[in-house]
Design a protein around this motif. Structure first.
Motif, PDB file in Angstrom:
ATOM      1  N   VAL A 199       0.839  -1.208   0.000  1.00 47.53           N
ATOM      2  CA  VAL A 199       0.000   0.000   0.000  1.00 47.53           C
ATOM      3  C   VAL A 199       0.870   1.252   0.000  1.00 47.53           C
ATOM      4  CG1 VAL A 199      -1.767   1.278   1.271  1.00 47.53           C
ATOM      5  CG2 VAL A 199      -1.917  -1.215   1.080  1.00 47.53           C
ATOM      6  N   HIS A 200       1.977   1.238   0.746  1.00 51.62           N
ATOM      7  CA  HIS A 200       2.884   2.383   0.715  1.00 51.62           C
ATOM      8  C   HIS A 200       3.410   2.624  -0.698  1.00 51.62           C
ATOM      9  CE1 HIS A 200       3.150   3.700   4.826  1.00 51.62           C
ATOM     10  NE2 HIS A 200       3.431   2.485   5.275  1.00 51.62           N
ATOM     11  N   ARG A 201       3.740   1.563  -1.423  1.00 54.24           N
ATOM     12  CA  ARG A 201       4.242   1.728  -2.789  1.00 54.24           C
ATOM     13  C   ARG A 201       3.199   2.383  -3.689  1.00 54.24           C
ATOM     14  NH1 ARG A 201       6.637  -3.434  -1.821  1.00 54.24           N
ATOM     15  NH2 ARG A 201       4.938  -4.508  -2.892  1.00 54.24           N
ATOM     16  N   VAL A 202       1.953   1.961  -3.534  1.00 55.61           N
ATOM     17  CA  VAL A 202       0.879   2.560  -4.330  1.00 55.61           C
ATOM     18  C   VAL A 202       0.655   4.018  -3.922  1.00 55.61           C
ATOM     19  CG1 VAL A 202      -1.587   2.457  -4.850  1.00 55.61           C
ATOM     20  CG2 VAL A 202      -0.227   0.360  -4.814  1.00 55.61           C
ATOM     21  N   GLN A 203       0.704   4.289  -2.632  1.00 55.20           N
ATOM     22  CA  GLN A 203       0.558   5.673  -2.181  1.00 55.20           C
ATOM     23  C   GLN A 203       1.673   6.558  -2.735  1.00 55.20           C
ATOM     24  OE1 GLN A 203      -0.084   4.380   2.082  1.00 55.20           O
ATOM     25  NE2 GLN A 203      -1.419   6.184   2.078  1.00 55.20           N
ATOM     26  N   ASP A 204       2.891   6.032  -2.814  1.00 54.67           N
ATOM     27  CA  ASP A 204       3.990   6.803  -3.387  1.00 54.67           C
ATOM     28  C   ASP A 204       3.670   7.226  -4.813  1.00 54.67           C
ATOM     29  OD1 ASP A 204       5.492   6.560  -1.075  1.00 54.67           O
ATOM     30  OD2 ASP A 204       6.696   4.877  -1.821  1.00 54.67           O
ATOM     31  N   VAL A 205       3.107   6.289  -5.587  1.00 51.78           N
ATOM     32  CA  VAL A 205       2.756   6.595  -6.976  1.00 51.78           C
ATOM     33  C   VAL A 205       1.653   7.644  -7.032  1.00 51.78           C
ATOM     34  CG1 VAL A 205       1.776   5.676  -9.114  1.00 51.78           C
ATOM     35  CG2 VAL A 205       3.487   4.348  -7.846  1.00 51.78           C
ATOM     36  N   ILE A 206       0.616   7.461  -6.232  1.00 47.03           N
ATOM     37  CA  ILE A 206      -0.504   8.407  -6.261  1.00 47.03           C
ATOM     38  C   ILE A 206      -0.058   9.779  -5.774  1.00 47.03           C
ATOM     39  CG2 ILE A 206      -2.825   8.898  -5.413  1.00 47.03           C
ATOM     40  CD1 ILE A 206      -3.263   5.904  -5.112  1.00 47.03           C
ATOM     41  N   ASP A 207       0.763   9.825  -4.723  1.00 44.88           N
ATOM     42  CA  ASP A 207       1.242  11.106  -4.198  1.00 44.88           C
ATOM     43  C   ASP A 207       2.001  11.878  -5.268  1.00 44.88           C
ATOM     44  OD1 ASP A 207       0.193  10.289  -1.791  1.00 44.88           O
ATOM     45  OD2 ASP A 207       2.132   9.850  -0.851  1.00 44.88           O
ATOM     46  N   ALA A 208       2.825  11.182  -6.041  1.00 44.41           N
ATOM     47  CA  ALA A 208       3.659  11.844  -7.049  1.00 44.41           C
ATOM     48  C   ALA A 208       2.878  12.205  -8.309  1.00 44.41           C
ATOM     49  CB  ALA A 208       4.845  10.957  -7.415  1.00 44.41           C
ATOM     50  N   ARG A 209       1.806  11.444  -8.604  1.00 43.24           N
ATOM     51  CA  ARG A 209       1.122  11.608  -9.890  1.00 43.24           C
ATOM     52  C   ARG A 209      -0.387  11.794  -9.707  1.00 43.24           C
ATOM     53  NH1 ARG A 209       2.683   6.254 -12.820  1.00 43.24           N
ATOM     54  NH2 ARG A 209       1.260   7.156 -14.387  1.00 43.24           N
ATOM     55  N   PHE A 210      -0.790  12.469  -8.634  1.00 41.84           N
ATOM     56  CA  PHE A 210      -2.220  12.543  -8.319  1.00 41.84           C
ATOM     57  C   PHE A 210      -3.012  13.304  -9.378  1.00 41.84           C
ATOM     58  CE2 PHE A 210      -0.433  16.373  -6.442  1.00 41.84           C
ATOM     59  CZ  PHE A 210      -1.367  17.355  -6.741  1.00 41.84           C
TER      60      PHE A 210
ATOM     61  N   ALA B 260      -5.400  -1.071 -12.605  1.00 40.52           N
ATOM     62  CA  ALA B 260      -4.499  -2.137 -13.048  1.00 40.52           C
ATOM     63  C   ALA B 260      -3.037  -1.708 -12.936  1.00 40.52           C
ATOM     64  CB  ALA B 260      -4.823  -2.522 -14.489  1.00 40.52           C
ATOM     65  N   GLU B 261      -2.753  -0.463 -13.282  1.00 43.90           N
ATOM     66  CA  GLU B 261      -1.378   0.046 -13.182  1.00 43.90           C
ATOM     67  C   GLU B 261      -0.930   0.105 -11.721  1.00 43.90           C
ATOM     68  OE1 GLU B 261       1.171   4.130 -14.120  1.00 43.90           O
ATOM     69  OE2 GLU B 261      -0.794   3.823 -15.066  1.00 43.90           O
ATOM     70  N   LEU B 262      -1.825   0.551 -10.839  1.00 44.58           N
ATOM     71  CA  LEU B 262      -1.482   0.616  -9.415  1.00 44.58           C
ATOM     72  C   LEU B 262      -1.275  -0.780  -8.842  1.00 44.58           C
ATOM     73  CD1 LEU B 262      -3.977   3.391  -8.262  1.00 44.58           C
ATOM     74  CD2 LEU B 262      -1.546   3.642  -8.766  1.00 44.58           C
ATOM     75  N   ALA B 263      -2.113  -1.709  -9.259  1.00 43.51           N
ATOM     76  CA  ALA B 263      -1.976  -3.082  -8.773  1.00 43.51           C
ATOM     77  C   ALA B 263      -0.644  -3.686  -9.222  1.00 43.51           C
ATOM     78  CB  ALA B 263      -3.145  -3.931  -9.259  1.00 43.51           C
ATOM     79  N   ALA B 264      -0.227  -3.360 -10.443  1.00 40.77           N
ATOM     80  CA  ALA B 264       1.058  -3.861 -10.933  1.00 40.77           C
ATOM     81  C   ALA B 264       2.206  -3.289 -10.107  1.00 40.77           C
ATOM     82  CB  ALA B 264       1.223  -3.491 -12.405  1.00 40.77           C
ATOM     83  N   THR B 265       2.073  -2.035  -9.681  1.00 43.35           N
ATOM     84  CA  THR B 265       3.089  -1.430  -8.818  1.00 43.35           C
ATOM     85  C   THR B 265       3.215  -2.192  -7.508  1.00 43.35           C
ATOM     86  OG1 THR B 265       2.716   0.783  -9.742  1.00 43.35           O
ATOM     87  CG2 THR B 265       3.698   0.671  -7.542  1.00 43.35           C
ATOM     88  N   ALA B 266       2.080  -2.598  -6.969  1.00 45.10           N
ATOM     89  CA  ALA B 266       2.074  -3.327  -5.692  1.00 45.10           C
ATOM     90  C   ALA B 266       2.346  -4.817  -5.867  1.00 45.10           C
ATOM     91  CB  ALA B 266       0.728  -3.131  -4.996  1.00 45.10           C
TER      92      ALA B 266
END
Length: 302
Positions: free
Chosen positions: A214-225, A232-238
């Motif tokens: 979840v932290h990895r997904v939050q990092d992506v969302i925080d940077a690219r909100f 699907a892209e977020l799930a692949a990140t996690a």
């Protein structure tokens, strides 16, 4: 020349002091007419972070144009009933009685209460000390979970970095928003936040868990909100399935990934609107296609 006096208590937090002190010293560098002084009960002041400070012992003089700031100190949920000397408490009261401004950062609010300056006033402090402040000073009107509260010539702020927001607010009141923006740029800090913003933003409120995926997904969302972020892209990140991500994310943060992203967009949009942008311009800047979704989110109960 405006005199800004910092009244220090043993165990002072360095950032409680240095943040607002940097604002006013930068204002002085920009020619806005500030002189910064420091005083304490003793010449050597212990700090919460270790290094000792050497300052004067003269109490701040009462002045209708001056400002006295009491930074916070390490409290640990326990604040002595007396942190000021009689002379310091009297100086705070006399300064306010003369029409001067008095402010506090974090636990510094207890010093203001000790001087009788919180009676009948709205005030705040660090979220971990709000209940204690309300019990200690029942005539004060403690406002929970805000960055700072101005009430006449008495201003109180939450913990640590919120002292910078409080100081920038005071500069804005005296010199206008462009002066505060210039100081913020010079200090390389985020744009001035409004006092009624919560002490913990969206990112901080939802980071108190131990789930790496979840932290990895939050990092992506925080940077690219601002961007469209397919599940699907977020799930692949996690490195999990979409269904598993939704379950994990909701269990740990209380929000779906989409609601988390919307919260970030809303928070940034409120900053822009507070700085003078229209709702339509703010909506576009944070990634909404139009202003309808932003208006809907702003009207939703917290």
């Amino acid at each position: 020349m405006t005199l800004v006096s910092f009244l220090l208590v043993s165990g002072v937090h360095l950032l409680d002091l240095a943040g607002p002190a940097q604002v006013f010293s930068t204002a002085a560098d920009l020619g806005l007419g500030y002189e910064v002084r420091y005083s304490a009960a003793h010449e050597e002041v212990a700090t919460a972070q270790g290094p000792a400070l050497r300052v004067g012992t003269d109490v701040p003089p009462p002045s209708p144009d001056g400002l006295v700031v009491v930074p916070g100190w390490r409290a640990g949920g326990r604040v002595p009933h007396r942190v000021l000397t009689d002379g310091q408490a009297g100086a705070l009261s006399a300064h306010r009685a003369a029409g001067g401004t008095v402010a506090s950062v974090c636990s510094g609010a207890f010093a203001l209460g000790e001087a009788g300056l919180l009676d009948g006033r709205r005030c705040t402090t660090h979220h971990g000390l709000q209940d204690l402040l309300a019990r200690r000073f029942p005539r004060a009107r403690v406002v929970p979970d805000v960055l700072y509260v101005p009430d006449g010539g008495v201003l109180t702020s939450a913990g640590i970095a919120s002292g910078i927001d409080l100081a920038l607010h005071l500069v804005t009141v005296r010199h206008g928003p462009s002066a505060a923006a210039a100081i913020a740029r010079e200090m390389v800090v985020y744009a001035r936040r409004n006092g009624d913003e919560p002490q913990a933003g969206v990112m901080l409120r939802h980071r108190g868990h131990l789930v790496d995926a979840v932290h990895r997904v939050q990092d992506v969302i925080d940077a690219r909100f601002r961007e469209p972020l397919p599940l699907a892209e977020l799930a692949a990140t996690a490195r999990v399935s979409e269904r598993t991500l939704t379950r994990l994310f909701t269990a740990t943060t209380g929000l779906t990934p989409l609601r988390y992203q919307q919260g970030l967009r809303l928070e940034h949009a409120e900053h822009l609107i507070g700085a003078g942008e229209t709702v339509e311009a703010a909506a576009r800047a944070v990634g909404f296609g139009d202003a309808r979704m932003l208006r809907r989110l702003r009207s939703r109960p917290s």
